[in-house]
Design an enzyme around this catalytic site. Structure first.
Site, mmCIF file in Angstrom:
data_model
loop_
_atom_site.group_PDB
_atom_site.id
_atom_site.type_symbol
_atom_site.label_atom_id
_atom_site.label_comp_id
_atom_site.label_asym_id
_atom_site.label_seq_id
_atom_site.Cartn_x
_atom_site.Cartn_y
_atom_site.Cartn_z
ATOM 1 N N HIS A 185 1.042 -1.407 0.601
ATOM 2 C CA HIS A 185 0.039 0.323 0.047
ATOM 3 C C HIS A 185 1.204 1.616 0.154
ATOM 4 O O HIS A 185 1.955 1.204 0.453
ATOM 5 C CB HIS A 185 -0.856 0.177 1.043
ATOM 6 N N ASP A 186 0.484 2.922 -0.953
ATOM 7 C CA ASP A 186 1.002 3.526 -0.594
ATOM 8 C C ASP A 186 2.173 3.699 -1.040
ATOM 9 O O ASP A 186 3.018 4.726 -1.321
ATOM 10 C CB ASP A 186 0.839 4.347 1.317
ATOM 11 N N GLY A 203 4.919 -0.809 3.010
ATOM 12 C CA GLY A 203 3.997 0.165 2.650
ATOM 13 C C GLY A 203 4.828 1.490 2.300
ATOM 14 O O GLY A 203 5.670 1.703 2.965
#
Length: 339
Positions: A185-186, A203
């Site tokens: 994520h991200d 992440g």
């Protein structure tokens, strides 16, 4: 047989002018017809065993193979191909000429969206644009993934959406992401990167351009990989890798400049010599224990020649950015003697 032996060779045959012009006319008609057929979009094909919601937007020339599914809010661009058993879920948009190999899953029914650009290939049984694995993710929050153009995402790779509504996972253009990689994520991935098999990005990792990782590389969350850097196989990267540098090791350490990568990407001999000189002054100084790291950086910045080389300036700025507020610093380095 005698006629065949006595007839004139083809090169001496004379074609009447009227017949010659007729042949040219019909040849031109044939060329125009072929061009018209090539410009005519192929018909869309959806296999009877697939489930395509009537509200889905399907472009021209799309091919949906057996046992696929396309959600109600999905959009498939022109020329997309869904191989058997591939699926498009949630608010997902595929650009033109995207290919989903067998078993590929793109998108998720969670709030948010997955946008895939043009000419991307999603490999066998890859999962792209699904909910993140961050325990801080709140059920019902929007999460996002945006992928550029011309990416090759190989088999069994996973790419997750963002963990919060104020961020997004981003992948740029022309990246090769080999089998069984993971992009959490991200993450922010630039352009023209190569991730070898089993590269794992935690992440919020940032990867600039032309970064090359060898197999089984692991990158800690919030780390940054500078452009034209190289990560050796099996490396565990827990701090930033500055531009142009090479790291390796179970706890990755700086191992010099990525000379091979720089040469391949067209850096001149003069630029590489300047980068080497700057690297030696910063990381391989004879009096490294007597002069602080900050002082060595300042010395190179103020150097009469090196300080004015754009590549050296970019490397120095990359190093300084890694020591900015809330950054993780750079990978460890040994105080080797330049002798």
């Amino acid at each position: 047989m005698s006629w065949f032996l006595k007839r004139k060779p083809f090169s001496t045959l004379q074609i009447p002018p009227s017949l010659f012009h007729q042949l040219r006319f019909f040849s031109r008609l044939e060329q125009e017809h072929s061009l018209h057929l090539s410009n005519t979009p192929k018909p869309t094909f959806i296999h009877p065993s697939s489930i395509v919601h009537p509200n889905a937007v399907i472009g021209q020339g799309v091919s949906v193979g057996p046992f696929c599914s396309v959600s109600s809010s999905a959009k498939l661009g022109n020329g997309c191909q869904l191989y058997p058993g591939s699926h498009v879920f949630g608010s997902t948009e595929l650009g033109d000429n995207c290919v989903l190999m067998t078993g590929a899953v793109v998108g998720d029914d969670y709030p948010g969206y997955t946008i895939i650009g043009n000419n991307n290939t999603i490999g066998y049984h890859s999962v792209v644009g699904v909910k993140c694995q961050d325990l801080k993710y709140k059920q019902g929050d929007e999460c996002f993934l945006e992928v550029g153009d011309n990416n090759d995402i190989r088999e069994h790779t996973s790419v997750h959406r963002s963990s919060k509504t104020t961020d997004k996972t981003v992948i740029g253009d022309s990246n090769l992401i080999m089998g069984s990689c993971h992009i959490a994520h991200d993450c922010k991935i630039g352009n023209n990167n190569i991730f070898a098999n089993n590269t794992l990005l935690a992440g919020h990792v940032e990867v600039e351009d032309y970064v090359h990782t060898a197999g089984a590389t692991v990158v800690h969350q919030f780390c940054r990989l500078g452009s034209f850097s190289f990560l050796g196989g099996g490396s565990v990267v827990s701090q930033d890798v500055p531009k142009y540098m090479m790291v390796a090791g179970e706890r990755a350490e700086l191992r010099g400049l990525n000379i091979v990568g720089l040469t391949r990407r067209g850096f001149s001999d003069a630029e590489i010599r300047s980068l080497r000189a700057a690297y030696r002054k910063i990381f391989m100084s004879v009096d490294a224990n007597a002069v602080s790291f900050e002082e060595r950086l300042t010395e190179v910045e103020q150097h009469e020649e090196l300080g004015h080389v754009p590549a050296v300036h970019a490397m120095l700025q990359s190093i300084r950015n890694s020591f900015a507020d809330k950054r993780r610093g750079i990978c460890k380095f040994r105080h080797w003697s330049s002798s």
